[in-house]
Design an enzyme around this catalytic site. Structure first.
Site, PDB file in Angstrom:
ATOM      1  N   LEU A  27     -17.207  28.912 -46.281  1.00 39.05           N
ATOM      2  CA  LEU A  27     -18.185  28.371 -47.226  1.00 39.05           C
ATOM      3  C   LEU A  27     -19.484  28.207 -46.473  1.00 39.05           C
ATOM      4  O   LEU A  27     -20.287  27.367 -46.807  1.00 39.05           O
ATOM      5  CB  LEU A  27     -17.685  27.005 -47.718  1.00 39.05           C
ATOM      6  CG  LEU A  27     -16.977  27.026 -49.077  1.00 39.05           C
ATOM      7  CD1 LEU A  27     -16.720  25.638 -49.554  1.00 39.05           C
ATOM      8  CD2 LEU A  27     -17.797  27.799 -50.079  1.00 39.05           C
ATOM      9  N   GLY A  28     -19.611  28.968 -45.394  1.00 39.15           N
ATOM     10  CA  GLY A  28     -20.845  28.831 -44.638  1.00 39.15           C
ATOM     11  C   GLY A  28     -20.832  27.554 -43.827  1.00 39.15           C
ATOM     12  O   GLY A  28     -21.767  27.205 -43.191  1.00 39.15           O
ATOM     13  N   ASN A  32     -13.502  25.903 -40.067  1.00 41.42           N
ATOM     14  CA  ASN A  32     -12.619  24.801 -40.434  1.00 41.42           C
ATOM     15  C   ASN A  32     -12.768  24.456 -41.913  1.00 41.42           C
ATOM     16  O   ASN A  32     -13.850  24.153 -42.370  1.00 41.42           O
ATOM     17  CB  ASN A  32     -12.979  23.559 -39.582  1.00 41.42           C
ATOM     18  CG  ASN A  32     -11.794  23.183 -38.720  1.00 41.42           C
ATOM     19  OD1 ASN A  32     -10.708  23.729 -38.949  1.00 41.42           O
ATOM     20  ND2 ASN A  32     -12.004  22.307 -37.779  1.00 41.42           N
ATOM     21  N   VAL A  35     -10.985  19.389 -47.160  1.00 39.02           N
ATOM     22  CA  VAL A  35     -10.540  18.884 -48.460  1.00 39.02           C
ATOM     23  C   VAL A  35     -11.534  17.774 -48.758  1.00 39.02           C
ATOM     24  O   VAL A  35     -11.603  16.804 -48.008  1.00 39.02           O
ATOM     25  CB  VAL A  35      -9.104  18.323 -48.399  1.00 39.02           C
ATOM     26  CG1 VAL A  35      -8.740  17.691 -49.731  1.00 39.02           C
ATOM     27  CG2 VAL A  35      -8.116  19.426 -48.063  1.00 39.02           C
ATOM     28  N   LYS A  50      -9.559  21.374 -52.516  1.00 39.44           N
ATOM     29  CA  LYS A  50      -9.192  22.144 -51.324  1.00 39.44           C
ATOM     30  C   LYS A  50      -9.737  23.554 -51.496  1.00 39.44           C
ATOM     31  O   LYS A  50      -9.530  24.176 -52.533  1.00 39.44           O
ATOM     32  CB  LYS A  50      -7.666  22.187 -51.146  1.00 39.44           C
ATOM     33  CG  LYS A  50      -7.222  22.940 -49.885  1.00 39.44           C
ATOM     34  CD  LYS A  50      -5.731  22.812 -49.633  1.00 39.44           C
ATOM     35  CE  LYS A  50      -5.327  23.457 -48.317  1.00 39.44           C
ATOM     36  NZ  LYS A  50      -3.871  23.323 -48.043  1.00 39.44           N
ATOM     37  N   ASP A 143       6.495  22.770 -43.978  1.00 40.56           N
ATOM     38  CA  ASP A 143       5.463  22.055 -43.219  1.00 40.56           C
ATOM     39  C   ASP A 143       5.538  20.567 -43.560  1.00 40.56           C
ATOM     40  O   ASP A 143       4.530  19.885 -43.686  1.00 40.56           O
ATOM     41  CB  ASP A 143       4.072  22.610 -43.550  1.00 40.56           C
ATOM     42  CG  ASP A 143       3.050  22.234 -42.478  1.00 40.56           C
ATOM     43  OD1 ASP A 143       1.845  22.150 -42.799  1.00 40.56           O
ATOM     44  OD2 ASP A 143       3.468  21.993 -41.325  1.00 40.56           O
ATOM     45  N   LYS A 145       5.599  17.181 -42.819  1.00 40.07           N
ATOM     46  CA  LYS A 145       5.268  16.333 -41.666  1.00 40.07           C
ATOM     47  C   LYS A 145       4.485  15.136 -42.174  1.00 40.07           C
ATOM     48  O   LYS A 145       3.953  15.165 -43.300  1.00 40.07           O
ATOM     49  CB  LYS A 145       4.467  17.143 -40.640  1.00 40.07           C
ATOM     50  CG  LYS A 145       3.212  17.762 -41.200  1.00 40.07           C
ATOM     51  CD  LYS A 145       2.571  18.726 -40.202  1.00 40.07           C
ATOM     52  CE  LYS A 145       1.254  19.238 -40.776  1.00 40.07           C
ATOM     53  NZ  LYS A 145       0.605  20.214 -39.905  1.00 40.07           N
ATOM     54  N   ASN A 148       1.276  15.185 -44.273  1.00 40.73           N
ATOM     55  CA  ASN A 148       1.296  15.814 -45.599  1.00 40.73           C
ATOM     56  C   ASN A 148       1.963  14.924 -46.629  1.00 40.73           C
ATOM     57  O   ASN A 148       2.286  15.377 -47.733  1.00 40.73           O
ATOM     58  CB  ASN A 148       2.029  17.173 -45.535  1.00 40.73           C
ATOM     59  CG  ASN A 148       1.189  18.222 -44.832  1.00 40.73           C
ATOM     60  OD1 ASN A 148      -0.028  18.102 -44.754  1.00 40.73           O
ATOM     61  ND2 ASN A 148       1.831  19.243 -44.286  1.00 40.73           N
ATOM     62  N   ASP A 164       0.209  20.186 -49.442  1.00 40.55           N
ATOM     63  CA  ASP A 164       0.005  21.309 -48.521  1.00 40.55           C
ATOM     64  C   ASP A 164       1.129  22.337 -48.526  1.00 40.55           C
ATOM     65  O   ASP A 164       2.084  22.246 -47.753  1.00 40.55           O
ATOM     66  CB  ASP A 164      -0.241  20.831 -47.088  1.00 40.55           C
ATOM     67  CG  ASP A 164      -0.907  21.952 -46.279  1.00 40.55           C
ATOM     68  OD1 ASP A 164      -1.546  21.645 -45.255  1.00 40.55           O
ATOM     69  OD2 ASP A 164      -0.793  23.129 -46.690  1.00 40.55           O
ATOM     70  N   THR A 185      17.949  51.060 -45.527  1.00 36.48           N
ATOM     71  CA  THR A 185      18.617  50.414 -46.665  1.00 36.48           C
ATOM     72  C   THR A 185      19.354  49.192 -46.127  1.00 36.48           C
ATOM     73  O   THR A 185      19.804  49.197 -44.995  1.00 36.48           O
ATOM     74  CB  THR A 185      19.659  51.372 -47.279  1.00 36.48           C
ATOM     75  OG1 THR A 185      20.452  51.855 -46.202  1.00 36.48           O
ATOM     76  CG2 THR A 185      18.959  52.520 -47.967  1.00 36.48           C
TER      77      THR A 185
HETATM   78  O1  LIG Z   1      -6.836  12.215 -48.487  1.00 36.04           O
HETATM   79  C1  LIG Z   1      -7.315  11.854 -49.543  1.00 36.04           C
HETATM   80  N1  LIG Z   1      -7.127  12.552 -50.710  1.00 36.04           N
HETATM   81  C2  LIG Z   1      -6.361  13.689 -50.881  1.00 36.04           C
HETATM   82  C3  LIG Z   1      -6.052  14.599 -49.867  1.00 36.04           C
HETATM   83  C4  LIG Z   1      -5.284  15.718 -50.194  1.00 36.04           C
HETATM   84  C5  LIG Z   1      -4.910  16.683 -49.145  1.00 36.04           C
HETATM   85  C6  LIG Z   1      -4.511  18.013 -49.356  1.00 36.04           C
HETATM   86  C7  LIG Z   1      -4.236  18.508 -48.083  1.00 36.04           C
HETATM   87  C8  LIG Z   1      -4.476  17.499 -47.173  1.00 36.04           C
HETATM   88  N2  LIG Z   1      -4.876  16.399 -47.826  1.00 36.04           N
HETATM   89  C9  LIG Z   1      -4.268  17.642 -45.706  1.00 36.04           C
HETATM   90  C10 LIG Z   1      -5.376  16.911 -44.932  1.00 36.04           C
HETATM   91  C11 LIG Z   1      -5.090  16.908 -43.439  1.00 36.04           C
HETATM   92  C12 LIG Z   1      -3.727  16.343 -43.167  1.00 36.04           C
HETATM   93  N3  LIG Z   1      -2.727  17.082 -43.900  1.00 36.04           N
HETATM   94  C13 LIG Z   1      -2.931  17.045 -45.363  1.00 36.04           C
HETATM   95  C14 LIG Z   1      -4.255  19.123 -45.316  1.00 36.04           C
HETATM   96  N4  LIG Z   1      -3.686  20.006 -46.314  1.00 36.04           N
HETATM   97  C15 LIG Z   1      -3.745  19.790 -47.647  1.00 36.04           C
HETATM   98  O2  LIG Z   1      -3.351  20.654 -48.451  1.00 36.04           O
HETATM   99  C16 LIG Z   1      -4.833  15.901 -51.502  1.00 36.04           C
HETATM  100  C17 LIG Z   1      -5.194  14.968 -52.458  1.00 36.04           C
HETATM  101  N5  LIG Z   1      -5.938  13.883 -52.148  1.00 36.04           N
HETATM  102  C18 LIG Z   1      -8.094  10.585 -49.652  1.00 36.04           C
HETATM  103  C19 LIG Z   1      -8.977  10.364 -50.698  1.00 36.04           C
HETATM  104  C20 LIG Z   1      -9.671   9.122 -50.757  1.00 36.04           C
HETATM  105  C21 LIG Z   1      -9.470   8.149 -49.781  1.00 36.04           C
HETATM  106  C22 LIG Z   1      -8.562   8.432 -48.745  1.00 36.04           C
HETATM  107  C23 LIG Z   1      -8.311   7.400 -47.687  1.00 36.04           C
HETATM  108  F1  LIG Z   1      -7.196   6.731 -48.006  1.00 36.04           F
HETATM  109  F2  LIG Z   1      -8.123   7.991 -46.483  1.00 36.04           F
HETATM  110  F3  LIG Z   1      -9.346   6.580 -47.606  1.00 36.04           F
HETATM  111  C24 LIG Z   1      -7.864   9.619 -48.660  1.00 36.04           C
END
Ligand SMILES: O=C(Nc1cc(-c2cc3c([nH]2)[C@]2(CCCNC2)CNC3=O)ccn1)c1cccc(C(F)(F)F)c1
Length: 329
Positions: A27-28, A32, A35, A50, A143, A145, A148, A164, A185
């Site tokens: 996205l420029g 990295n 989200v 994302k 994945d 962990k 996630n 994720d 085969t």
């Molecule tokens: O993470 C937050 N909102 C969130 C985040 C995701 C999310 C999707 C993915 C990830 N997060 C990660 C981030 C790096 C760690 N693995 C998970 C990598 N892959 C993904 O697919 C999905 C939905 N809502 C959030 C929003 C507001 C406040 C806060 C907090 F609580 F930190 F203040 C968190």
């Protein structure tokens, strides 16, 4: 089917919450991916966005996540857009915003009220119900962990959800399709090459075992001494499945919990317990009756705060090695 008009038509994209992800996105703003939080222009509702580069891998991630979406313990997908930036196609996934943050952050910030074995059982039950949903659809997450696993809101009663699908795969697409077209085969194929189904799913059960172990004591079953990088000896220890239930943390943990961990952390994938068997294990099926014993988890997570990054890296490395299963050789 994705919306092809600009996501910015429906959502205002803020730069406030940047929860970085290791996704290749162009996205420029550099390799990295991010989200980020966004807001629906019509409803002012906040969502997580994302951004993925539109590749074969991204298509599979979105397809499997959309299939799994809708389960109470899977982060739900609200919209998907296919937009192009400087001539590069991107997929933009709008998800429910998980404002409660990550699983272990919440337990770390626990403060006074101790975290109990019964609460740990409730959490493992939520994770297992998400895994059961995926495995029933022949999807292996691969994945699973701590970072996630996110909470919907900061409320104590908030639901824990899995996100994720970047390494997820269908376990019922028989490999030989590829092999047949590729080189030979399948009739003469060794069984373990044909039926990779159990290997992929068994990764998720190993993950449940590691997360359950950490929930019950605050440190991982396999870790290098004092945060040293993974030594060759450590790899052997993990392969050999050598872990213990050290005193004093584990003295007060129930035998049922230890029994389930032993079955989840079997090094031989084919001997590892399945998700159906896990859901039938009494520590899960009767999680409300698990002893409400206070655990050392919260204090250990706090004391070992600086080691947490290493724990995540080691779990990531082990998962990566498990994903290079027989079918990928
Ligand atoms: O993470 C937050 N909102 C969130 C985040 C995701 C999310 C999707 C993915 C990830 N997060 C990660 C981030 C790096 C760690 N693995 C998970 C990598 N892959 C993904 O697919 C999905 C939905 N809502 C959030 C929003 C507001 C406040 C806060 C907090 F609580 F930190 F203040 C968190």
């Amino acid at each position: 089917a994705f919306h092809e008009y600009p996501v910015t038509q429906d959502y205002r994209i803020s730069r406030k919450v940047r929860v970085t992800v290791a996704v290749g996105v162009v996205l420029g703003v550099g390799i990295n991916g991010k989200v980020v939080e966004c807001e629906n222009r019509a409803t002012q509702e906040k969502y997580a966005l994302k951004v993925l580069r539109d590749t074969e891998k991204a298509r599979r991630e979105v397809e499997l996540h959309v299939m799994a979406s809708g389960h109470p313990h899977i982060v739900s997908i609200h919209d998907v857009y296919k937009n192009s930036y400087n001539g590069v196609d991107c997929l933009l996934v709008v998800m429910e915003n998980m404002k409660g943050g990550e699983l272990f952050a919440r337990i770390q910030e626990r403060g006074q009220k101790a975290f109990t074995e019964r609460e740990a059982a409730g959490i493992v039950n939520e994770i297992c119900s998400a895994v059961a949903h995926l495995h029933r659809m022949s999807i292996a997450h691969r994945d699973l962990k701590p970072e996630n696993l996110l909470y919907c809101t900061p409320a104590a009663s908030a639901a824990l959800k899995l996100t994720d699908f970047g390494f997820a795969k269908k376990t019922d697409e028989s490999e030989p399709q590829g092999l047949k077209t590729a080189c030979f085969t399948p009739y003469y194929c060794a069984p373990e090459v044909l039926g990779t189904e159990k290997y992929d799913k068994s990764c998720d059960l190993w993950s449940v075992g590691v997360i359950m172990y950490i929930l019950l004591c605050g440190y991982p079953p396999f870790y290098s001494q004092h945060g040293q990088p993974m030594s060759p000896g450590m790899k052997a220890k993990i392969k050999s499945g050598q872990y213990t239930f050290p005193s004093p943390e584990w003295d007060c943990v129930s035998e049922a919990a230890k029994d389930l961990i032993r079955k989840l952390l079997r090094t031989e994938p084919t001997e590892r317990i399945t998700i159906e068997q896990t859901m039938e294990h009494k520590w899960i099926s009767h999680y409300r009756k698990v002893p409400d014993t206070p655990l050392f988890t919260s204090s250990n997570l706090c004391e070992q705060k600086e080691q947490w990054v290493d724990v995540q890296d080691e779990m990531e490395a082990t998962l990566a090695s498990m994903r290079v299963g027989p079918e990928n050789i």
